[in-house]
Design an enzyme around this catalytic site. Sequence first.
Site, PDB file in Angstrom:
ATOM      1  CB  CYS A  70      -4.551  10.798  -4.065  1.00 30.41           C
ATOM      2  SG  CYS A  70      -4.990  11.247  -2.383  1.00 30.41           S
ATOM      3  CB  SER A 121      -3.146  -1.640  11.286  1.00 30.80           C
ATOM      4  OG  SER A 121      -4.086  -2.444  10.748  1.00 30.80           O
ATOM      5  CE1 TYR A 128      -3.998   2.185   0.035  1.00 29.61           C
ATOM      6  CE2 TYR A 128      -3.877   2.301   2.412  1.00 29.61           C
ATOM      7  CZ  TYR A 128      -4.292   2.621   1.197  1.00 29.61           C
ATOM      8  OH  TYR A 128      -5.346   3.555   1.189  1.00 29.61           O
ATOM      9  N   GLY A 181       2.876  -1.860   7.415  1.00 24.86           N
ATOM     10  CA  GLY A 181       1.860  -2.337   6.531  1.00 24.86           C
ATOM     11  C   GLY A 181       1.540  -3.933   6.467  1.00 24.86           C
ATOM     12  CD  GLU A 210      -8.747  -6.902  10.436  1.00 31.98           C
ATOM     13  OE1 GLU A 210      -8.491  -7.362   9.261  1.00 31.98           O
ATOM     14  OE2 GLU A 210      -9.116  -7.167  11.565  1.00 31.98           O
TER      15      GLU A 210
END
Length: 380
Positions: free
Chosen positions: A352, A197, A135, A175, A199
């Site tokens: 973006c 995170s 990402y 990430g 997850e």
Amino acid sequence: MESESNPMAPTIDRRRHFLDELFALADIRINGDRPWDMQLHRSAALDEIVARHSLGLGETYMRGDWSSPALDQFFHKLLRADLHKKAKPFRNLWRIARAYLVNLQSRGRAFQVGEQHYDLGNDFYQAMLDSRMTYSCGYWREAQDLEDAQTAKLDLICRKLGLQPGMRLLDIGCGWGSLLGYAAEKYGVECVGVSVSREQCHYIEQTYAELPIEVHLQDYRSLNRQFDRVASVGMFEHVGRKNHRAFMQVARRCLNKDGLLLLHTIGKNQRFSTTDAWIDKYIFPNGDLPSSGQICDGAEDLFIEEDLHNFGSDYDKTLMAWHRNFEARWDNFADTFDQTFYRMWRYYLLSCAGAFRARHIQLWQWIFSNKREGGVTRVV
């Protein structure tokens, strides 16, 4: 190009508005017939956009008050014309002051972006990203598709760091572990990653259980272990200007005397600016893009700047590839997320893309060395 359709025809009776004149400076017409033109579906949206600037522009789009068949081109033209400077509300002065007076990226706030953005669901990001779940910006110099671009970026990082079998690599803000997995598998290094995170940590533990990788749910400021190399890819945007120095101090104490730091980050052109209000509210809470000068200030007397590589134009291609994947697989998530989320996410990706295309923001890879003597560190 955005594959947008709206059942409401742009036949609203309205008087000429200030935005007609402002958008004309960017070659954008309201209810024009070109792909980048704004199609207006509620006339009151124009006053809200003028009053609330970027927040009003984004929220009226999320509500369906306006659309554009090519939203990426709309933002490219908007930002190339610097219209954000011509209609800046005074409330931005407070937002700029707040960014300097308040630590918006404190330890207490560190996990907020993980919960709001990165924990949307691993299946959602798997549908949008490449197979390694990378990402951040791909490297498209010789790549033909997203998969090749992300693999090229990971290998570029490993070569810039001079990874060798047996080395220990720390990835700050790891990430879903794409760099950890690639470095461990292809370069034989032991890897440690930290993330805010849950997850992401869960995914890494499941996906890379067979490799010498460990991952921790923790704030970077608590790190205090030694490594041969440190990388941070797409995380520094969350550090904040009041913490740039602290980040560099952490990286310095975690590196051995011959260590290298690779910093991969989106950057802004002007030091005295603040985060886009819509992005801050809906996408990356507490985000703060650094300027090149702010990065150098943070590293002063701690590191030697060995190399700076700008490939910001590649982020345009990366975001457009993510958008194509998102559009193609949206039906898998239509029951989980509503239409407001759908419009929010495409607005995020395409605005973006337009910003990078307009060179309004950059993508930098910095190499810093911990050396105090000897020759210049070679980079690829």
